[in-house]
Design an enzyme around this catalytic site. Structure first.
Site, PDB file in Angstrom:
ATOM      1  N   SER A 124       0.801  -1.098   0.101  1.00 35.10           N
ATOM      2  CA  SER A 124      -0.079   0.264   0.007  1.00 35.10           C
ATOM      3  C   SER A 124       0.791   1.043   0.048  1.00 35.10           C
ATOM      4  CB  SER A 124      -1.127  -0.011   1.429  1.00 35.10           C
ATOM      5  OG  SER A 124      -1.391   1.147   1.571  1.00 35.10           O
ATOM      6  N   TYR A 149      -1.778  -0.876  10.715  1.00 38.02           N
ATOM      7  CA  TYR A 149      -2.245  -1.694   9.507  1.00 38.02           C
ATOM      8  C   TYR A 149      -1.123  -1.253   8.335  1.00 38.02           C
ATOM      9  CZ  TYR A 149      -3.563  -1.556   4.538  1.00 38.02           C
ATOM     10  OH  TYR A 149      -3.344  -1.626   3.088  1.00 38.02           O
ATOM     11  N   LYS A 153       2.168  -3.574   6.583  1.00 40.80           N
ATOM     12  CA  LYS A 153       2.476  -3.616   4.835  1.00 40.80           C
ATOM     13  C   LYS A 153       4.076  -3.406   4.981  1.00 40.80           C
ATOM     14  CE  LYS A 153      -1.374  -4.632   3.305  1.00 40.80           C
ATOM     15  NZ  LYS A 153      -1.672  -5.913   2.598  1.00 40.80           N
ATOM     16  N   PHE A 178      -2.313   2.528  -4.501  1.00 40.11           N
ATOM     17  CA  PHE A 178      -2.957   3.791  -3.893  1.00 40.11           C
ATOM     18  C   PHE A 178      -4.598   3.794  -3.711  1.00 40.11           C
ATOM     19  CE2 PHE A 178       0.591   6.780  -4.102  1.00 40.11           C
ATOM     20  CZ  PHE A 178       1.437   5.844  -4.623  1.00 40.11           C
ATOM     21  N   ASN A 199     -13.873   4.052   3.884  1.00 40.46           N
ATOM     22  CA  ASN A 199     -13.337   4.969   2.314  1.00 40.46           C
ATOM     23  C   ASN A 199     -14.420   5.947   1.754  1.00 40.46           C
ATOM     24  OD1 ASN A 199     -11.939   1.759   1.945  1.00 40.46           O
ATOM     25  ND2 ASN A 199     -10.919   3.502   2.586  1.00 40.46           N
ATOM     26  N   PHE A 218     -13.698  15.397   5.434  1.00 39.12           N
ATOM     27  CA  PHE A 218     -12.961  15.431   6.682  1.00 39.12           C
ATOM     28  C   PHE A 218     -11.912  16.745   6.434  1.00 39.12           C
ATOM     29  CE2 PHE A 218     -15.181  12.390   8.699  1.00 39.12           C
ATOM     30  CZ  PHE A 218     -15.200  11.052   8.288  1.00 39.12           C
TER      31      PHE A 218
HETATM   32  C1  WQD Z   1      -9.564   9.220   0.989  1.00 36.40           C
HETATM   33  C2  WQD Z   1      -9.946  10.622   1.374  1.00 36.40           C
HETATM   34  C3  WQD Z   1     -10.256  11.243   3.789  1.00 36.40           C
HETATM   35  C4  WQD Z   1     -14.264   9.333   4.065  1.00 36.40           C
HETATM   36  C5  WQD Z   1      -6.966   4.291   3.120  1.00 36.40           C
HETATM   37  C6  WQD Z   1      -5.880   3.444   3.714  1.00 36.40           C
HETATM   38  C7  WQD Z   1      -5.056   2.595   2.221  1.00 36.40           C
HETATM   39  C8  WQD Z   1      -5.796   2.108   1.371  1.00 36.40           C
HETATM   40  C9  WQD Z   1      -7.169   2.890   1.003  1.00 36.40           C
HETATM   41  C10 WQD Z   1      -5.953  -0.369   1.941  1.00 36.40           C
HETATM   42  C11 WQD Z   1      -9.087  11.158   2.724  1.00 36.40           C
HETATM   43  C12 WQD Z   1     -11.415  11.487   2.662  1.00 36.40           C
HETATM   44  C13 WQD Z   1     -13.179   9.634   3.567  1.00 36.40           C
HETATM   45  C14 WQD Z   1     -15.155   9.970   4.358  1.00 36.40           C
HETATM   46  C15 WQD Z   1     -13.849  11.895   3.682  1.00 36.40           C
HETATM   47  N1  WQD Z   1      -6.584   0.921   2.184  1.00 36.40           N
HETATM   48  N2  WQD Z   1     -12.741  11.068   3.269  1.00 36.40           N
HETATM   49  N3  WQD Z   1     -14.921  11.431   4.245  1.00 36.40           N
HETATM   50  O1  WQD Z   1      -7.424   7.136   4.073  1.00 36.40           O
HETATM   51  O2  WQD Z   1      -6.731   7.591   1.693  1.00 36.40           O
HETATM   52  O3  WQD Z   1      -6.493   5.260   2.295  1.00 36.40           O
HETATM   53  O4  WQD Z   1      -8.023   3.341   2.117  1.00 36.40           O
HETATM   54  O5  WQD Z   1      -5.109  -0.418   1.288  1.00 36.40           O
HETATM   55  O6  WQD Z   1      -4.075   2.106   3.071  1.00 36.40           O
HETATM   56  O7  WQD Z   1      -5.045   4.341   4.119  1.00 36.40           O
HETATM   57  O8  WQD Z   1      -8.839   6.210   1.881  1.00 36.40           O
HETATM   58  O9  WQD Z   1     -11.052   6.428   1.178  1.00 36.40           O
HETATM   59  O10 WQD Z   1     -10.601   6.505   3.692  1.00 36.40           O
HETATM   60  O11 WQD Z   1      -9.953   8.468   2.283  1.00 36.40           O
HETATM   61  O12 WQD Z   1     -13.606  13.119   3.486  1.00 36.40           O
HETATM   62  O13 WQD Z   1     -16.475   9.448   4.813  1.00 36.40           O
HETATM   63  O14 WQD Z   1     -11.441  10.939   1.522  1.00 36.40           O
HETATM   64  O15 WQD Z   1     -10.303  12.136   4.652  1.00 36.40           O
HETATM   65  O16 WQD Z   1      -8.678  12.464   2.504  1.00 36.40           O
HETATM   66  P1  WQD Z   1      -7.510   6.666   2.382  1.00 36.40           P
HETATM   67  P2  WQD Z   1     -10.062   6.954   2.368  1.00 36.40           P
END
Ligand code: WQD
Length: 339
Positions: A124, A149, A153, A178, A199, A218
């Site tokens: 990741s 987590y 990795k 990504f 996510n 967020f």
């Molecule tokens: C994306 C953006 C949030 C939800 C994670 C893991 C990564 C991979 C993918 C496994 C961020 C924003 C999110 C919401 C929001 N997982 N957001 N409101 O955190 O980049 O990655 O998932 O392999 O390892 O770290 O993904 O989709 O959670 O967030 O504003 O209800 O969307 O703050 O900026 P992230 P995400």
């Protein structure tokens, strides 16, 4: 050629089984269905046209590997199976170290015992933390993990690299994902988050489908164009194809040790507000959202430099953000109809 796909009933695993089939590989799925639904197997059968053999077992069970490697000649393994909820990993680190790290050690031991040499590992971009420079290349430093987590990795990449270095015959490629989004164009398989989605994309589609209240964005005070955080959102089918490219690269390597790792992204960063706008453009539907405080652990911006993947892996993305968001919405509608 037979490929063992651990976590093959999961989001990325199932899409990879489809792409493996398209180029003539036969998949064997190992999945305990702790974070996936057996309905995925039906979806795969409708897409592929045949049943995919599966073992409903745990990746922590030594006897399972003995059975699989005795019953099948396995030419390669793609190891997806892992827990991946960043927030949960902070609350329950040992659950993550056991399932993500100890199980990978067991897999490597069983591969050596049974003479299975080729491994593609699901890593990741989280290993980069907040990169100093963007886009992030594979030479960018791996940062101290910001969650158990992410640490699992990093640790697994090191364990695999060091095992390859012993000259045991193991050859491996780690793919640093990504942000995987979207679904197969058939809407027969897709992302099935259990409970409240962590996510962004599943939260958007469930909000628009009326299953959730307002989307929380967020933070809008990041040092980015519009103040919201930036990520590299890649269509899950493009990500699945990267695994086939990695397997092909491994299988054509001469005997002997080989280890490499690749960024698997689009090379383009998109902010949360840009994703919302792209979703609205792709579907013609409005996303009801409100700006909320930043989420702990989030980085400001991370997106991939994909030069190495293009030049060495011979892979690059083909699908756009708009296409991925349209496919995600089609999938949400299909899932909502099932209920
Ligand atoms: C994306 C953006 C949030 C939800 C994670 C893991 C990564 C991979 C993918 C496994 C961020 C924003 C999110 C919401 C929001 N997982 N957001 N409101 O955190 O980049 O990655 O998932 O392999 O390892 O770290 O993904 O989709 O959670 O967030 O504003 O209800 O969307 O703050 O900026 P992230 P995400």
């Amino acid at each position: 050629m037979k490929i063992l796909v651990t976590g093959g009933a999961g989001f990325i695993g199932s899409h990879t089984v489809v792409e493996l089939h398209k180029v003539g590989y036969e998949s064997i799925i190992l999945d305990n269905f702790s974070n996936s639904d057996k309905k995925v197997l039906d979806g795969l059968k409708q897409i592929i046209g045949t049943e995919t053999p599966f073992y409903d077992n745990d990746i922590n069970d030594p006897a399972t590997y003995d059975r699989i490697f005795t019953e099948h000649k396995i030419d390669g393994i793609i190891h997806f199976a892992a827990y991946k909820a960043v927030g949960e990993s902070v609350e329950k680190p040992l659950k993550y170290y056991r399932n993500n790290v100890a199980a990978t050690v067991l897999l490597l031991e069983k591969m050596q015992e049974h003479g299975v040499k080729n491994l593609v590992f699901s890593s990741s971009c989280t290993v980069y933390g907040q990169p100093e420079a963007l886009p992030v290349t594979e030479n960018s430093p791996v940062q101290p993990a910001t969650s158990p987590y992410g640490n699992t990795k990093q640790i697994c990449e090191e364990i695999i690299r060091e095992t390859v270095a012993t000259g045991s015959g193991l050859r491996s490629i780690s793919l640093r994902y990504f942000n995987p989004i979207g679904a197969h164009e058939s809407a027969l398989i897709g992302e099935l988050p259990l409970g409240v989605p962590a996510n962004l994309i599943p939260f958007i589609t469930q909000t628009v489908a009326g299953l959730r209240g307002q989307l929380s964005v967020f933070g809008d005070d990041y040092p980015t164009n519009d103040g919201t955080a930036v990520r590299d959102y890649i269509h899950v089918v493009d990500l699945a194809k990267a695994h086939v490219s990695a397997l092909n690269l491994l299988l054509k390597q001469p005997e002997g040790q080989y280890y490499d790792f690749f960024n698997i992204g689009t090379g383009t960063g998109s902010s949360v507000l840009e994703v919302i706008k792209a979703f609205e453009d792709a579907t013609g539907l409005k996303v009801d959202y409100a700006i909320k405080p930043r989420r702990a652990g989030d980085v400001t911006a991370v997106y991939a430099d994909v030069t190495k993947s293009s030049e060495i892996l011979g892979w690059k993305t083909e699908k756009s953000l708009t296409e991925a968001l349209g496919d995600a919405w089609k999938w949400q509608l299909a899932v909502s109809k099932r209920k």
